[in-house]
Design an enzyme around this catalytic site. Structure first.
Site, PDB file in Angstrom:
ATOM      1  N   CYS A 126       5.999   6.792   0.166  1.00 20.98           N
ATOM      2  CA  CYS A 126       5.942   5.530  -0.602  1.00 20.98           C
ATOM      3  C   CYS A 126       6.754   5.586  -1.900  1.00 20.98           C
ATOM      4  O   CYS A 126       7.505   4.656  -2.213  1.00 20.98           O
ATOM      5  CB  CYS A 126       4.492   5.166  -0.897  1.00 20.98           C
ATOM      6  SG  CYS A 126       3.495   6.553  -1.457  1.00 20.98           S
ATOM      7  N   HIS A 234       2.678   1.658  -7.178  1.00 15.99           N
ATOM      8  CA  HIS A 234       3.236   2.825  -7.870  1.00 15.99           C
ATOM      9  C   HIS A 234       4.266   2.365  -8.915  1.00 15.99           C
ATOM     10  O   HIS A 234       5.046   1.432  -8.648  1.00 15.99           O
ATOM     11  CB  HIS A 234       3.972   3.737  -6.895  1.00 15.99           C
ATOM     12  CG  HIS A 234       3.102   4.451  -5.909  1.00 15.99           C
ATOM     13  ND1 HIS A 234       1.741   4.493  -5.973  1.00 15.99           N
ATOM     14  CD2 HIS A 234       3.452   5.197  -4.817  1.00 15.99           C
ATOM     15  CE1 HIS A 234       1.274   5.219  -4.972  1.00 15.99           C
ATOM     16  NE2 HIS A 234       2.286   5.652  -4.257  1.00 15.99           N
TER      17      HIS A 234
END
Ligand code: A2P
Length: 329
Positions: A126, A234
């Site tokens: 990710c 994130h």
């Protein structure tokens, strides 16, 4: 098309089901797969109830595509079995990413490398995906020499157990711990396990996968990955040293025109990317773009994305869409 979702009861698996619905992926039959303990459980897809089936049952049904998000061991063991049944596997785990014969795909960058023979396709980590979406157009134009990366990673990347840990801590309930320490009101400089070189696996993924996707082993990269008590996505602070100098406005313009990237960079109006607002979005948000005055040809940039979407489910489904649109399946 017949599609299997392996790990359909997990956080990423659930997001895959949402994104398949939202994007109107052409599905005739859906096969949700999870571990033996979940077989028979009901899940809802597109307003319809489906029963979770076992891995063997799914293989025997010969889906055209299986999207895996059930951990590395499960992928290592079962992806080749689906391959034998003629199924394309799009795998979210780290099992196949650095395999020399497997492609590591971010559709905006390198989907054109795919052919009918690529039956097991790796979805990158990710934190790597969101970073390379922003870096690839810059690398093409200015050539990246070195990256210094610091990440601020959402707990959802660890899975259901981590979300439960944070919820329990906030509710004052003693429960199972996904991390070695409390995560609420804390930062853990520890994502995934430590390797012998004192880096974590997550940090090494950022280093190795970025080089593979950008097809350039000469890029020098260092990273520190930190888990923060955030759910939405994130964030990454990236310092980039280029071979060539750049004009800042031209560089920002290039980013604003790049596929999958949204420029949010008006600091005078407090406009910059944040995980709270990237949550449930499929794009990668970039901002705080400024020259690094301490080093020639260098830049600082802040990159944010929803790790369950572009960092996992959305990227995997974009790969499946590429296979479908280009008649590879
Ligand atoms: P289950 O719910 O039956 O444990 P998360 O990362 O959010 O925890 O999700 C992991 C996903 O992977 C879940 O859907 C989980 O199913 C699935 N899974 C774990 N182990 C296996 C396995 N051996 N075979 C198939 N699915 C598995």
């Amino acid at each position: 098309m017949k599609i299997a979702v392996v790990g359909a009861t997990g956080l990423v698996g659930q997001k895959i089901l949402d994104v398949l619905t939202e994007r109107n992926f052409p599905i005739d039959e859906l096969y949700p797969v999870a571990s033996e303990r979940s077989v028979g459980k009901e899940i809802v897809f597109n307003g319809k109830k489906y029963k979770v089936i076992s891995m063997m049952d799914a293989i025997n049904l010969k889906p055209q595509i299986a999207i895996f998000s059930a951990g590395g061991d499960t992928s290592s063991k079962w992806a080749p079995e689906f391959e034998k049944a003629g199924t394309f596997v799009v795998d979210n785990s780290s099992a196949w990413r650095m395999h020399p014969e497997k492609k590591l795909i971010v559709p905006e960058i390198n989907a054109s490398e795919l052919s009918v023979d690529d039956k097991i396709i790796a979805n990158p980590n990710c934190s790597t995906i969101q970073m390379v979406v922003a870096l690839a157009p810059l690398h093409k134009k200015y050539k990246i020499k070195r990256l210094i990366i610091s990440t601020y990673q959402s707990i959802s990347g660890t899975g259901v157990k981590a979300v439960e840990q944070l919820d329990n801590e906030r509710a004052g309930i003693d429960g199972e711990m996904a991390y070695p320490y409390p995560i609420d009101k804390n930062c853990l400089p520890h994502c995934d396990v430590f390797e012998d070189n004192a880096y974590t696996k997550e940090e090494m993924k950022l280093i190795n996968e970025t080089r593979k996707i950008l097809c350039d082993d000469s890029i020098r990269i260092t990273a520190t990955a930190v888990r923060v008590p955030v759910v939405g996505g994130h964030s990454e602070s990236v310092n980039i040293e280029f071979e060539k100098d750049f004009d800042l406005d031209e560089l920002k313009n290039l980013l604003s025109e790049s596929e999958g990237v949204i420029l949010q960079d008006e600091p005078e109006k407090n406009i910059y990317p944040m995980p709270k607002f990237a949550h449930e979005q499929d794009e990668v948000f970039v901002g705080r773009i400024r020259r690094d005055f301490s080093n020639p040809n260098s830049l600082n940039m802040w990159i944010v994305a929803d790790n369950l979407r572009k960092g996992a489910a959305t990227n995997a489904i974009q790969i499946a869409e590429y296979l479908s649109k280009n008649q590879l399946v």
